[in-house]
Design a protein around this motif. Structure first.
Motif, PDB file in Angstrom:
ATOM      1  N   SER A   1      -6.699   5.735  -6.598  1.00 62.37           N
ATOM      2  CA  SER A   1      -6.623   6.947  -5.786  1.00 62.37           C
ATOM      3  C   SER A   1      -5.424   6.904  -4.843  1.00 62.37           C
ATOM      4  O   SER A   1      -5.067   5.837  -4.325  1.00 62.37           O
ATOM      5  CB  SER A   1      -7.907   7.108  -4.962  1.00 62.37           C
ATOM      6  OG  SER A   1      -7.770   8.156  -4.017  1.00 62.37           O
ATOM      7  N   PRO A   2      -4.782   8.054  -4.594  1.00 59.30           N
ATOM      8  CA  PRO A   2      -3.690   8.093  -3.601  1.00 59.30           C
ATOM      9  C   PRO A   2      -4.134   7.647  -2.210  1.00 59.30           C
ATOM     10  O   PRO A   2      -3.303   7.218  -1.408  1.00 59.30           O
ATOM     11  CB  PRO A   2      -3.270   9.571  -3.604  1.00 59.30           C
ATOM     12  CG  PRO A   2      -3.737  10.105  -4.918  1.00 59.30           C
ATOM     13  CD  PRO A   2      -4.978   9.354  -5.253  1.00 59.30           C
ATOM     14  N   LEU A   3      -5.434   7.755  -1.929  1.00 55.58           N
ATOM     15  CA  LEU A   3      -5.929   7.332  -0.618  1.00 55.58           C
ATOM     16  C   LEU A   3      -5.782   5.834  -0.418  1.00 55.58           C
ATOM     17  O   LEU A   3      -5.793   5.346   0.724  1.00 55.58           O
ATOM     18  CB  LEU A   3      -7.402   7.731  -0.453  1.00 55.58           C
ATOM     19  CG  LEU A   3      -7.716   9.228  -0.529  1.00 55.58           C
ATOM     20  CD1 LEU A   3      -9.196   9.473  -0.297  1.00 55.58           C
ATOM     21  CD2 LEU A   3      -6.889  10.011   0.493  1.00 55.58           C
ATOM     22  N   ARG A   4      -5.650   5.091  -1.523  1.00 55.44           N
ATOM     23  CA  ARG A   4      -5.476   3.632  -1.427  1.00 55.44           C
ATOM     24  C   ARG A   4      -4.051   3.256  -1.044  1.00 55.44           C
ATOM     25  O   ARG A   4      -3.807   2.134  -0.594  1.00 55.44           O
ATOM     26  CB  ARG A   4      -5.816   2.980  -2.770  1.00 55.44           C
ATOM     27  CG  ARG A   4      -7.282   3.072  -3.167  1.00 55.44           C
ATOM     28  CD  ARG A   4      -8.089   1.998  -2.516  1.00 55.44           C
ATOM     29  NE  ARG A   4      -9.490   2.007  -2.942  1.00 55.44           N
ATOM     30  CZ  ARG A   4     -10.398   1.164  -2.512  1.00 55.44           C
ATOM     31  NH1 ARG A   4     -10.062   0.216  -1.645  1.00 55.44           N
ATOM     32  NH2 ARG A   4     -11.650   1.242  -2.930  1.00 55.44           N
ATOM     33  N   LYS A   5      -3.115   4.184  -1.210  1.00 57.57           N
ATOM     34  CA  LYS A   5      -1.704   3.886  -0.901  1.00 57.57           C
ATOM     35  C   LYS A   5      -1.450   4.167   0.576  1.00 57.57           C
ATOM     36  O   LYS A   5      -0.815   5.152   0.951  1.00 57.57           O
ATOM     37  CB  LYS A   5      -0.792   4.730  -1.784  1.00 57.57           C
ATOM     38  CG  LYS A   5      -0.960   4.426  -3.272  1.00 57.57           C
ATOM     39  CD  LYS A   5      -0.110   5.346  -4.125  1.00 57.57           C
ATOM     40  CE  LYS A   5      -0.295   5.057  -5.601  1.00 57.57           C
ATOM     41  NZ  LYS A   5       0.499   5.976  -6.461  1.00 57.57           N
TER      42      LYS A   5
ATOM     43  N   GLU B   1       6.070   7.028  -0.668  1.00 62.21           N
ATOM     44  CA  GLU B   1       6.200   5.897  -1.566  1.00 62.21           C
ATOM     45  C   GLU B   1       6.041   4.610  -0.769  1.00 62.21           C
ATOM     46  O   GLU B   1       6.201   4.584   0.447  1.00 62.21           O
ATOM     47  CB  GLU B   1       7.559   5.909  -2.268  1.00 62.21           C
ATOM     48  CG  GLU B   1       8.757   5.899  -1.316  1.00 62.21           C
ATOM     49  CD  GLU B   1      10.074   5.917  -2.044  1.00 62.21           C
ATOM     50  OE1 GLU B   1      10.122   5.363  -3.158  1.00 62.21           O
ATOM     51  OE2 GLU B   1      11.059   6.475  -1.527  1.00 62.21           O
ATOM     52  N   LEU B   2       5.650   3.561  -1.470  1.00 66.79           N
ATOM     53  CA  LEU B   2       5.526   2.226  -0.877  1.00 66.79           C
ATOM     54  C   LEU B   2       6.369   1.252  -1.678  1.00 66.79           C
ATOM     55  O   LEU B   2       6.373   1.302  -2.916  1.00 66.79           O
ATOM     56  CB  LEU B   2       4.051   1.785  -0.883  1.00 66.79           C
ATOM     57  CG  LEU B   2       3.100   2.554   0.049  1.00 66.79           C
ATOM     58  CD1 LEU B   2       1.672   2.078  -0.148  1.00 66.79           C
ATOM     59  CD2 LEU B   2       3.510   2.394   1.509  1.00 66.79           C
ATOM     60  N   PRO B   3       7.113   0.347  -1.024  1.00 64.43           N
ATOM     61  CA  PRO B   3       7.213   0.207   0.438  1.00 64.43           C
ATOM     62  C   PRO B   3       7.905   1.405   1.072  1.00 64.43           C
ATOM     63  O   PRO B   3       8.637   2.142   0.417  1.00 64.43           O
ATOM     64  CB  PRO B   3       8.017  -1.070   0.609  1.00 64.43           C
ATOM     65  CG  PRO B   3       8.818  -1.182  -0.646  1.00 64.43           C
ATOM     66  CD  PRO B   3       7.948  -0.640  -1.742  1.00 64.43           C
TER      67      PRO B   3
END
Length: 476
Positions: A216-220, A271-273
């Motif tokens: 899920s995007p919520l995890r990012k 985006e991550l990082p």
């Protein structure tokens, strides 16, 4: 610069005295004094900064007093160690600019007289003044300081009150976004909800407890470099865990009726990082439980919010979200935009929080609500002509939503339909298996004339035919 040494004390047998007159850096003296825990007359003076140019003068004055009152003899000779003399500060100021700054109308000659009385050296060069600051006024560094000295000696009480000249004044006010946010807050408070404020940090366990999938995007989420603990190591991407934490706290303290909301931001990185700051989305989170609370209680609060914000055309579509009960939750759609989600919290999630009662909650994107809000009030005159009310009840398949039936009625009836209200949904005896009965009241009205029965019959029959053609609905 703090305290003299014992081996340099003057005693009753002292005959010869060597006078030292020194100046020390204030920050160094302050540091030494605090480190030793010793505050003296000397340290308190040096900390504030003294004029290094008066060391020779002070030395000569001390020798003079010893000679005059103690019968001493002053010997010739003076050693002056001054490796980096302080440069004189020279400022160029403009009298017209100072008058405009102070709101005065002082002549240049008066300004010069004031400054010279304070031992400033002033040379007039055209429209400007070249001011040499005396060495003992190290606080004067810019033109505004010169203006302050002039105002001080002229007298603040002699300066007339006036508005700022040649400057744009502004009236403080809330922005459109702030006004609409406050309006949303007022609606939720009027609906009986209490506002809460929670921390902006969360942990991975918070996402686990509300059954957020691993992809899920919520995890990012944005990670905190120096978190207070693992449970506060991320910037939150959802407000739901915090609503449920507060619900658990209230339930464990025997609170029977619980209705709260929070208006806060969630942080969604692109985006991550991280290469740029995350997107900050202002969000409304709602949570409630109690004796008379159900799905429609929460839906009523949300509808009241949209009504006050002037948002029309909202649709509620069944949601599939692991945090919410399947079949008892809905997405909020406005065209192609998803404004939020709400419904009954999933039993597995409630078990994770040790809450044994049904809890209803949701999250709404306040930024999008503000974007589509229309709070301009327009006058609508009372209708001059009466409405014609007709009821219609149709049999439809059990999986057809009521909103689909209502949509067909409105599209077919057009501008002559004033209002449509659902008043019954029935399943039971005399209804075929897999079917349900849906009944509406329809008000027909023209704002230019009185509708005849024949006109209403035509429109009503067209609606019946459209329901049959598009949804397979049969008139009961």
């Amino acid at each position: 610069g703090v305290m003299g040494g014992e081996n340099t004390e003057i005693t009753d047998t002292t005959v010869n005295i060597l006078i030292e007159s020194a100046n020390f850096k204030g920050s160094n003296i302050r540091h030494t004094s605090k480190k030793l825990g010793l505050r003296s007359e000397a340290s308190s003076r040096f900390e504030k900064g003294l004029d290094p140019e008066i060391t020779v003068l002070a030395c000569e004055r001390a020798a003079q007093l010893m000679e005059k009152y103690c019968g001493g003899t002053v010997l010739k000779g003076l050693v002056d160690e001054y490796p980096k003399p302080i440069e004189k500060t020279v400022l160029t100021v403009n009298p017209h600019r100072i008058n405009r700054f102070l709101g005065t109308d002082l002549p240049t000659s008066q300004m010069i007289e004031i400054l010279e009385s304070l031992e400033f050296k002033v040379v007039q060069k055209g429209d400007d003044l070249e001011v040499t600051v005396p060495h003992f006024r190290r606080d004067v560094t810019i033109e505004a300081d010169i203006a302050e000295e002039i105002a001080r000696l002229f007298g603040y009480n002699n300066i007339e009150d006036s508005l700022m000249k040649n400057a744009q004044t502004t009236l403080g006010a809330l922005t459109k976004e702030q006004r609409l946010e406050e309006k949303a807050r007022e609606v939720l408070l009027a609906c009986g909800l209490n506002e809460i404020v929670t921390m902006s940090f969360m942990g991975h366990k918070d996402l686990d407890k509300i059954n957020v999938p691993l992809d899920s995007p919520l995890r990012k989420a944005v990670k905190i470099i120096n978190p207070l603990g693992e449970d506060q190591s991320l910037m939150r991407t959802t407000l739901l865990p915090f609503i449920l934490n507060v619900a658990y706290t209230n339930y464990s303290r025997k609170v029977q009726d619980f209705k709260v909301f929070e208006i806060s931001k969630i942080f969604m990185p692109k985006e991550l990082p991280l290469k740029e700051l995350p997107q900050e989305i202002k969000t409304i989170a709602i949570g409630m439980y109690g004796k008379d609370v159900d799905f429609y209680s929460l839906k009523g609060v949300i509808e009241a919010l949209f009504e006050v914000m002037g948002i029309k055309g909202v649709e509620y579509v069944r949601a599939e979200d692991p945090s919410y009960h399947p079949g008892r939750s809905a997405k909020i759609l406005l065209g192609d935009e998803t404004l939020g989600i709400f419904g009954e919290i999933h039993p597995d999630v409630l078990e994770n929080y040790d809450i044994p009662v049904r809890v209803y909650g949701g999250e709404i994107n306040l930024d999008k609500v503000i974007q589509y809000a229309n709070v301009e009030n327009r006058y609508m005159p009372l209708p001059k002509y009466p409405a014609v009310e007709r009821d219609i009840a149709v049999l439809v398949d059990g999986d057809i939503f009521v909103k689909d039936v209502e949509k067909v009625i409105l599209e077919t009836g057009g501008k002559l339909i004033d209002k449509v209200e659902l008043f019954d949904v029935y399943k039971g005896p005399n209804i075929p298996e897999g079917k349900k009965s849906v009944a509406f009241s329809i008000w027909y009205r023209s704002y230019g004339r009185t509708l005849t029965d024949e006109e209403v019959n035509v429109i009503h029959n067209n609606i019946v035919e459209a329901l049959d053609k598009k949804l397979g609905a049969k008139l009961r």
